[in-house]
Design a protein around this motif. Structure first.
Motif, PDB file in Angstrom:
ATOM      1  N   TYR A 259      18.823  23.585  45.251  1.00 31.52           N
ATOM      2  CA  TYR A 259      19.926  22.811  44.677  1.00 31.52           C
ATOM      3  C   TYR A 259      21.104  23.714  44.361  1.00 31.52           C
ATOM      4  O   TYR A 259      20.959  24.734  43.686  1.00 31.52           O
ATOM      5  CB  TYR A 259      19.454  22.110  43.400  1.00 31.52           C
ATOM      6  CG  TYR A 259      20.369  20.998  42.964  1.00 31.52           C
ATOM      7  CD1 TYR A 259      20.196  19.721  43.452  1.00 31.52           C
ATOM      8  CD2 TYR A 259      21.405  21.239  42.079  1.00 31.52           C
ATOM      9  CE1 TYR A 259      21.036  18.686  43.060  1.00 31.52           C
ATOM     10  CE2 TYR A 259      22.261  20.222  41.690  1.00 31.52           C
ATOM     11  CZ  TYR A 259      22.060  18.942  42.184  1.00 31.52           C
ATOM     12  OH  TYR A 259      22.910  17.927  41.802  1.00 31.52           O
TER      13      TYR A 259
ATOM     14  N   PRO B 134      24.684  23.494  42.592  1.00 28.33           N
ATOM     15  CA  PRO B 134      25.730  22.767  41.869  1.00 28.33           C
ATOM     16  C   PRO B 134      27.112  23.112  42.439  1.00 28.33           C
ATOM     17  O   PRO B 134      27.345  24.239  42.887  1.00 28.33           O
ATOM     18  CB  PRO B 134      25.595  23.278  40.427  1.00 28.33           C
ATOM     19  CG  PRO B 134      24.175  23.770  40.331  1.00 28.33           C
ATOM     20  CD  PRO B 134      23.875  24.328  41.700  1.00 28.33           C
TER      21      PRO B 134
ATOM     22  N   ILE C 127      19.490  26.926  43.133  1.00 26.65           N
ATOM     23  CA  ILE C 127      18.345  26.950  42.224  1.00 26.65           C
ATOM     24  C   ILE C 127      17.181  26.229  42.899  1.00 26.65           C
ATOM     25  O   ILE C 127      17.348  25.132  43.436  1.00 26.65           O
ATOM     26  CB  ILE C 127      18.698  26.257  40.897  1.00 26.65           C
ATOM     27  CG1 ILE C 127      19.897  26.956  40.250  1.00 26.65           C
ATOM     28  CG2 ILE C 127      17.493  26.240  39.955  1.00 26.65           C
ATOM     29  CD1 ILE C 127      20.521  26.178  39.118  1.00 26.65           C
TER      30      ILE C 127
ATOM     31  N   CYS D 136      13.864  24.093  42.933  1.00 23.74           N
ATOM     32  CA  CYS D 136      13.261  23.101  42.050  1.00 23.74           C
ATOM     33  C   CYS D 136      12.494  22.089  42.902  1.00 23.74           C
ATOM     34  O   CYS D 136      12.330  22.279  44.101  1.00 23.74           O
ATOM     35  CB  CYS D 136      14.330  22.433  41.201  1.00 23.74           C
ATOM     36  SG  CYS D 136      15.730  21.828  42.161  1.00 23.74           S
TER      37      CYS D 136
ATOM     38  N   TRP E 252      14.774  19.631  35.153  1.00 23.73           N
ATOM     39  CA  TRP E 252      15.946  20.207  35.818  1.00 23.73           C
ATOM     40  C   TRP E 252      16.886  20.850  34.809  1.00 23.73           C
ATOM     41  O   TRP E 252      17.430  21.917  35.056  1.00 23.73           O
ATOM     42  CB  TRP E 252      16.651  19.136  36.646  1.00 23.73           C
ATOM     43  CG  TRP E 252      16.019  18.930  37.984  1.00 23.73           C
ATOM     44  CD1 TRP E 252      14.685  18.931  38.276  1.00 23.73           C
ATOM     45  CD2 TRP E 252      16.680  18.718  39.216  1.00 23.73           C
ATOM     46  NE1 TRP E 252      14.489  18.717  39.600  1.00 23.73           N
ATOM     47  CE2 TRP E 252      15.697  18.571  40.210  1.00 23.73           C
ATOM     48  CE3 TRP E 252      18.014  18.602  39.580  1.00 23.73           C
ATOM     49  CZ2 TRP E 252      16.005  18.345  41.536  1.00 23.73           C
ATOM     50  CZ3 TRP E 252      18.323  18.369  40.901  1.00 23.73           C
ATOM     51  CH2 TRP E 252      17.334  18.244  41.876  1.00 23.73           C
ATOM     52  N   ASN E 253      17.100  20.197  33.646  1.00 19.88           N
ATOM     53  CA  ASN E 253      17.971  20.776  32.617  1.00 19.88           C
ATOM     54  C   ASN E 253      17.432  22.111  32.129  1.00 19.88           C
ATOM     55  O   ASN E 253      18.207  23.040  31.860  1.00 19.88           O
ATOM     56  CB  ASN E 253      18.145  19.819  31.445  1.00 19.88           C
ATOM     57  CG  ASN E 253      18.948  18.564  31.788  1.00 19.88           C
ATOM     58  OD1 ASN E 253      18.869  17.580  31.090  1.00 19.88           O
ATOM     59  ND2 ASN E 253      19.718  18.585  32.865  1.00 19.88           N
TER      60      ASN E 253
ATOM     61  N   ILE F   3      20.070  22.945  35.525  1.00 19.30           N
ATOM     62  CA  ILE F   3      20.670  21.997  36.463  1.00 19.30           C
ATOM     63  C   ILE F   3      21.026  20.711  35.736  1.00 19.30           C
ATOM     64  O   ILE F   3      20.187  20.090  35.090  1.00 19.30           O
ATOM     65  CB  ILE F   3      19.702  21.639  37.614  1.00 19.30           C
ATOM     66  CG1 ILE F   3      19.239  22.886  38.353  1.00 19.30           C
ATOM     67  CG2 ILE F   3      20.366  20.656  38.576  1.00 19.30           C
ATOM     68  CD1 ILE F   3      18.134  22.628  39.360  1.00 19.30           C
ATOM     69  N   ASP F   4      22.286  20.303  35.843  1.00 17.76           N
ATOM     70  CA  ASP F   4      22.757  19.006  35.368  1.00 17.76           C
ATOM     71  C   ASP F   4      23.349  18.320  36.599  1.00 17.76           C
ATOM     72  O   ASP F   4      24.509  18.548  36.942  1.00 17.76           O
ATOM     73  CB  ASP F   4      23.813  19.196  34.272  1.00 17.76           C
ATOM     74  CG  ASP F   4      24.296  17.878  33.719  1.00 17.76           C
ATOM     75  OD1 ASP F   4      23.602  16.858  33.876  1.00 17.76           O
ATOM     76  OD2 ASP F   4      25.388  17.868  33.112  1.00 17.76           O
ATOM     77  N   PRO F   5      22.533  17.509  37.318  1.00 15.14           N
ATOM     78  CA  PRO F   5      22.990  16.976  38.604  1.00 15.14           C
ATOM     79  C   PRO F   5      24.267  16.145  38.477  1.00 15.14           C
ATOM     80  O   PRO F   5      24.390  15.330  37.570  1.00 15.14           O
ATOM     81  CB  PRO F   5      21.819  16.127  39.090  1.00 15.14           C
ATOM     82  CG  PRO F   5      20.910  15.954  37.947  1.00 15.14           C
ATOM     83  CD  PRO F   5      21.229  16.997  36.936  1.00 15.14           C
TER      84      PRO F   5
ATOM     85  N   ASP G  18      27.496  17.880  44.150  1.00  8.77           N
ATOM     86  CA  ASP G  18      26.530  18.965  44.322  1.00  8.77           C
ATOM     87  C   ASP G  18      25.867  18.826  45.687  1.00  8.77           C
ATOM     88  O   ASP G  18      25.887  17.749  46.291  1.00  8.77           O
ATOM     89  CB  ASP G  18      25.448  18.911  43.239  1.00  8.77           C
ATOM     90  CG  ASP G  18      25.969  19.199  41.835  1.00  8.77           C
ATOM     91  OD1 ASP G  18      27.119  19.673  41.703  1.00  8.77           O
ATOM     92  OD2 ASP G  18      25.216  18.943  40.879  1.00  8.77           O
TER      93      ASP G  18
END
Length: 111
Positions: free
Chosen positions: A26, A28, A35, A37, A70-71, A75-77, A81
Motif C-alpha cells: 500500500y 499512500p 507499506i 499489509c 491498518w492505522n 495507514i489511513d486509507p 492512494d
C-alpha cells in the motif's frame, strides 16, 4: 468481550494472510515507501444503464480492511492512494467505512 470487540477480532482474523486475506503493498498518496499489509479482496456488482435503456452488470474490485490494524501500521486509507496486489496495480477511488472498525476500499485497475 462485547460485540464490537468480537467483531474486530473476526475482522482482524479474516484479513490475515492464509485466511481470506491477501498480501497488499500500500502506497499512500505522496509517500515514498509502500507499506506491506493484508486485506480481503472482493468485487462489487454495479448496474450500468446504457443509452438504449438496457441494463448490464459490471464488477468493480474492492478490498476489505481492518482500520484498526491498518492505522496501527500508519495507514489511513484515502482516495488517490495506490496499492499492488499480486501483479495488479490499483488506485483507491473512495473509502466506505462500515461503522464497525472496517472499511471497503473501492478500487480501479491501473494500467
Amino acid at each position: 468481550m462485547d460485540f464490537e470487540g468480537r467483531y474486530k477480532k473476526v475482522l482482524d482474523t479474516c484479513s490475515k494472510k492464509n485466511r481470506f486475506g491477501k498480501a497488499v503493498s500500500y502506497l499512500p498518496a505522496g509517500a515514498a515507501v509502500a507499506i506491506e499489509c493484508f486485506g480481503v479482496p472482493s468485487k462489487k456488482l454495479l448496474e450500468v444503464l446504457s443509452g438504449n435503456g438496457s441494463v448490464s452488470l459490471t464488477a468493480k474490485p474492492t478490498l476489505g480492511v481492518s482500520l484498526s490494524t491498518w492505522n496501527a501500521l500508519g495507514i489511513d486509507p484515502k482516495e488517490g492512494d495506490t496499492l499492488t496486489m499480486g501483479s495488479k496495480n490499483f488506485k483507491v477511488k473512495f473509502v466506505e467505512p462500515d461503522g464497525e472498525g472496517g472499511a471497503v476500499l473501492n478500487l480501479s485497475i491501473m494500467p
